[in-house]
Design an enzyme around this catalytic site. Structure first.
Site, PDB file in Angstrom:
ATOM      1  N   ALA A  47       0.982  -1.148   0.009  1.00  0.00           N
ATOM      2  CA  ALA A  47       0.034  -0.038  -0.103  1.00  0.00           C
ATOM      3  C   ALA A  47       0.721   1.275   0.025  1.00  0.00           C
ATOM      4  CB  ALA A  47      -0.947  -0.090   1.263  1.00  0.00           C
ATOM      5  N   GLN A 195       4.298 -13.445  -1.336  1.00  0.00           N
ATOM      6  CA  GLN A 195       5.258 -12.218  -1.118  1.00  0.00           C
ATOM      7  C   GLN A 195       5.843 -12.564   0.016  1.00  0.00           C
ATOM      8  OE1 GLN A 195       1.785 -12.016  -1.841  1.00  0.00           O
ATOM      9  NE2 GLN A 195       1.456 -10.571  -3.239  1.00  0.00           N
ATOM     10  N   ASP A 236      -3.669  -2.369   3.627  1.00  0.00           N
ATOM     11  CA  ASP A 236      -4.064  -1.629   2.405  1.00  0.00           C
ATOM     12  C   ASP A 236      -5.103  -0.766   2.731  1.00  0.00           C
ATOM     13  OD1 ASP A 236      -3.175  -4.623   1.941  1.00  0.00           O
ATOM     14  OD2 ASP A 236      -2.674  -3.079   0.150  1.00  0.00           O
ATOM     15  N   LYS A 247      -3.950  -8.328   3.081  1.00  0.00           N
ATOM     16  CA  LYS A 247      -3.804  -9.464   2.034  1.00  0.00           C
ATOM     17  C   LYS A 247      -4.611 -10.851   2.524  1.00  0.00           C
ATOM     18  CE  LYS A 247      -1.508  -9.642  -0.702  1.00  0.00           C
ATOM     19  NZ  LYS A 247      -2.288  -9.028  -1.923  1.00  0.00           N
TER      20      LYS A 247
END
Lengths: 348, 348
Positions: A47, A195, A236, A247
């Site tokens: 973000a 990630q 985010d 996420k």
């Protein structure tokens, strides 16, 4: 450490994070369309980082605009704003950055178009620089929640790679290490885009912070063994009531923490807090391409034409969150209104 | 539907499940060592299926033994038993199958060595056939727990591919469909080995049972949407108190079900219930190669030399389990002792 994004010689240079850790490569964006492509395709993600990319994209787009006056300049900037805004819906940082750039222009309209182009570049660079400072401040507040000997679980990547640098969720970890605390990190791999495996493990290893990689579904078993002391994740978008979008898998992790009585912290710069929405229900959740689930590193791992769900984010209700770590201090979700007041009336 | 294992022309033929769904290939095992290799390397997997493989491996190993008398025959069978027993520690079905083969030999020792070799082949085939019948019975009992319109979540593969056929956890789903009920299945992909994506999704699609694939960490978010009515999973070993060892991630899934008030069922043939151990603490948990986490389909997805955890199973305490579906009926974990009595005193 890698720099996820930089303004270099009038262009935007991004690290292509989609290829990490196997390949370290950079992409130079000559126009705002390329910046937007980079956000969509996850060359840059996280973000705060995509907020910075949005600001740099606006600055880049502005340079090519020929306009006789301010109004024409703003009119020609609209397609730039909307192209960047439409890249990814969940993180509020893109809208935050664009609003900041737009408000700056409105406040300095008398400078004239050419000067404003320079102002935009300076502001984008300033947003990058401020972001790193914000993360260091989050690090100082969050570090107090970590004891020497603690093992911290994190999800996805809210690290240096997700920000201008230093990281939101990794901020407290870095500060704890700098303070001489002995910590361990457990990184969830974070399917589908991995990630955690590709970025968080990589980043912490590079910085010599002890990290162990697990698959997402191992978290519960490892908590049951008593091996986790706290969780810190990024976000985010945080709603006014403290609900947190992050996420996919964050919500499950928060429930596992609750069941094992493990504190669950969210590191959130003010740029990720959306006081305009009352709760998490109002946060749009991006659905991404099913190929992210059915293929890994280009290889198919599922039957052809299988039906797939791929929400990229989920919302963790405030009740599962122990506290939110911001650059203004640590707040319980129910006290977030105090932070809102503090921002709106900085003298009080 | 694929047959995971068969006795064909004096040899054991296995479907190589490690290559599904991209490639359908079979491996013919000419000796027990090859059967053991197949169990270790996951050409065949799933507690009931590896029980069958163990029995067939013993039968295959016995054929090559030259022995003058029963005692010599048994002595020469010991290396076969121990090679197969040492393949995988968690599922009790291997030990169960070997105990059954051994007891059979002891009860028929007067038949003579050559005749006993045939008896072992017949018994291994019988175990395969019985397993399919057991699963159909589990299907009939479990089907009553499913309403038309239900969406069922499952983890890993406890399907036809994990058994002789029909499946334990998929048994109730298949029976429900046969009874005309309208159901949907959500299959967790089940990292690291992806049995959900590679096998369950494949198997259900082949049999026209509606299935949607998700990553493991999406389960919570989908439950929060109210989209899941019940969970049914398989097991590698159930302890006397109803604690259940199953594929890593089962424990997390059970906690998510508890939090969302979703019934959590375990389908378990008697061959998977280990009344000799008082609780799940006594179940050995296999740790597998870290490459299963760091590589997918041969591609590296994590930093070189990253530290990894890879427990292949976890233990779900009985308190999270609504009921255990067996071929003798549906039991609450705390009532499993009644099943034990029923087996030990079949007249009562």
């Amino acid at each position: 450490m890698f720099k996820p994004i930089e303004w270099v010689n009038g262009k935007v240079r991004m690290l292509d994070q989609s290829r990490l850790p196997v390949k370290v490569s950079y992409i130079t964006c000559n126009d705002y369309q390329k910046v937007a492509e980079g956000i969509k395709k996850l060359w840059i993600r996280g973000a705060p980082a995509i907020g910075i990319a949005a600001a740099m994209g606006v600055a880049l787009g502005a340079q090519k605009i020929k306009a006789k006056n301010f109004d024409e300049f703003m009119r020609r900037l609209e397609p730039v704003f909307s192209a960047i805004l439409s890249t990814r819906p969940t993180a509020v940082n893109i809208a935050w950055a664009i609003k900041r750039m737009r408000n700056l222009l409105l406040s300095k309209k008398t400078l004239g178009v050419e000067k404003l182009k320079t102002v935009l570049i300076e502001e984008a660079k300033k947003i990058l620089k401020e972001d790193i400072e914000v993360n260091k401040t989050i690090g100082r507040y969050g570090e107090k929640l970590i004891k020497s000997g603690d093992t911290i679980i994190t999800h996805c990547n809210a690290g240096a790679l997700a920000t201008g640098g230093y990281g939101t969720a990794t901020g407290p970890m870095r500060t704890a290490v700098a303070e001489g605390k002995n910590i361990q990190v457990i990184a969830d791999e974070t399917r589908p885009v991995l990630q955690g495996a590709r970025l968080t493990a990589c980043e912490l290893m590079n910085d010599k912070i002890p990290v162990t990689l697990i698959t997402d579904n191992m978290a519960g078993a490892i908590m049951k063994n008593g091996e986790i002391n706290l969780a810190i994740v990024g976000t985010d978008r945080v709603a006014r009531n403290g609900d947190v979008a992050n996420k996919i898998g964050t919500y499950s992790l928060a429930i596992l923490c609750k069941e094992h009585k493990i504190p669950f912290y969210v590191a959130a710069p003010l740029s990720s807090i959306d006081f305009s929405i009352p709760s998490g229900e109002f946060i749009p959740i991006e659905e991404r391409d099913s190929k992210e689930v059915t293929h890994i590193a280009g290889k198919r791992i599922a039957p052809l034409n299988v039906k797939v769900r791929n929400p990229a984010f989920d919302v963790t209700p405030a009740k599962y969150i122990t506290a939110i770590i911001t650059e203004k201090g640590v707040f319980k979700p129910k006290d977030l209104y105090k932070l809102q007041r503090q921002i709106q009336n900085p003298k009080h």
